[in-house]
Design a protein around this motif. Structure first.
Motif, mmCIF file in Angstrom:
data_model
loop_
_atom_site.group_PDB
_atom_site.id
_atom_site.type_symbol
_atom_site.label_atom_id
_atom_site.label_comp_id
_atom_site.label_asym_id
_atom_site.label_seq_id
_atom_site.Cartn_x
_atom_site.Cartn_y
_atom_site.Cartn_z
ATOM 1 N N ALA A 5 -7.797 -0.092 0.938
ATOM 2 C CA ALA A 5 -6.701 0.147 1.877
ATOM 3 C C ALA A 5 -6.849 -0.712 3.130
ATOM 4 O O ALA A 5 -5.879 -1.334 3.587
ATOM 5 N N MET A 51 0.816 -1.186 0.000
ATOM 6 C CA MET A 51 0.000 0.000 0.000
ATOM 7 C C MET A 51 0.864 1.256 0.000
ATOM 8 O O MET A 51 0.530 2.246 -0.615
ATOM 9 N N TRP A 63 -1.854 -7.655 5.039
ATOM 10 C CA TRP A 63 -0.461 -7.470 5.439
ATOM 11 C C TRP A 63 -0.254 -7.884 6.896
ATOM 12 O O TRP A 63 0.694 -8.586 7.220
ATOM 13 N N ARG A 64 -1.158 -7.457 7.786
ATOM 14 C CA ARG A 64 -1.030 -7.834 9.201
ATOM 15 C C ARG A 64 -1.077 -9.350 9.356
ATOM 16 O O ARG A 64 -0.324 -9.925 10.149
ATOM 17 N N THR A 109 -5.261 -0.245 12.459
ATOM 18 C CA THR A 109 -4.136 -1.150 12.705
ATOM 19 C C THR A 109 -3.851 -1.279 14.197
ATOM 20 O O THR A 109 -3.770 -2.385 14.740
ATOM 21 N N LEU A 169 -7.145 4.781 9.270
ATOM 22 C CA LEU A 169 -6.358 3.606 8.865
ATOM 23 C C LEU A 169 -5.316 3.247 9.926
ATOM 24 O O LEU A 169 -5.113 2.069 10.234
ATOM 25 N N LYS A 212 -6.065 -4.343 2.276
ATOM 26 C CA LYS A 212 -4.620 -4.544 2.082
ATOM 27 C C LYS A 212 -3.889 -4.552 3.418
ATOM 28 O O LYS A 212 -3.002 -5.376 3.646
ATOM 29 N N LEU A 213 -4.252 -3.633 4.308
ATOM 30 C CA LEU A 213 -3.613 -3.597 5.625
ATOM 31 C C LEU A 213 -3.930 -4.857 6.433
ATOM 32 O O LEU A 213 -3.056 -5.407 7.107
#
Length: 162
Positions: A79, A1, A86-87, A23, A19, A82-83
Motif C-alpha cells: 500500500a 489502491m 501514485w504521488r 501521504t 497510510l 502504491k501510494l
C-alpha cells in the motif's frame, strides 16, 4: 489502491490512519524542503528550516511505524509503495517519493529507505503547485478536489499541469 466506487476512511483503522498520515506528512515535508532555497530573509529561512526538519522527522517516524507493522501485515508495504508511486505520478516530478519495500543493496543485504532523501541525504522536494496536485488528487492544473473539494485560500491555489 482504491477503486473508483470505493472510499477510504483514514479513521477506520490504525493502518488507514498511518497510510493517510504518510501521504500528508510526505507532501508537507517535501514542499517545505522545496521552498527553502527561495527564502532570502534569514529569520524566515531559519524558521522554515526548523519546520522542514520537523516535518521530515514526523514523516520518517510514520514510515518507521508502518515498516514495524508490516512485519505482521506485509500488505502495508504494498500500500505504501502504491501510494508513493501514485504521488510521484500526479505531482509530475521525477522522484519525490521512495518506496518502503526493502531492496537488495550492493553488498547483498536488504536496504529499506525509511527517510525520503536523495543520494546526498537531503529530503526530496516538491513545489507548492506539485503538492497541490497530490492534495487535489489530480495531475492537471485544477483548483479543487481530493482533500480540498471546494479549493483553498491563498496566493497559490492551482496545481501544476503535469
Amino acid at each position: 489502491m482504491i477503486g473508483q466506487t470505493e472510499t477510504f476512511d483514514p479513521y477506520a483503522s490504525p493502518n488507514n490512519g498511518l497510510l493517510a498520515a504518510d501521504t500528508l506528512l510526505s507532501v508537507q515535508a517535501s514542499v517545505l524542503a522545496g521552498m527553502l532555497p527561495n527564502l532570502t530573509n534569514d529569520v524566515v529561512q531559519a524558521t522554515m528550516v526548523t519546520m522542514s526538519a520537523t516535518a521530515a522527522s514526523n514523516a520518517t517516524a510514520v514510515r518507521y511505524m508502518i515498516q514495524q507493522r508490516a512485519a505482521q501485515q506485509p500488505d502495508l508495504l504494498v500500500a505504501v509503495d502504491k501510494l508513493a508511486a501514485w504521488r510521484d505520478r500526479v505531482d509530475g516530478t521525477a522522484t519525490a517519493e521512495r518506496p518502503l519495500t526493502p531492496t537488495i543493496g550492493s553488498n547483498g543485504s536488504a536496504v529499506t529507505r525509511i527517510g525520503q532523501t536523495n543520494a546526498d541525504g537531503l529530503y526530496l522536494t516538491r513545489t507548492p503547485q506539485q503538492a497541490l496536485n497530490v492534495l487535489f488528487m489530480n495531475a492537471g492544473a485544477v483548483s479543487q478536489g481530493g482533500f480540498f473539494p471546494t479549493g483553498i485560500n491563498g496566493i497559490i491555489g492551482t496545481s501544476a499541469a503535469n
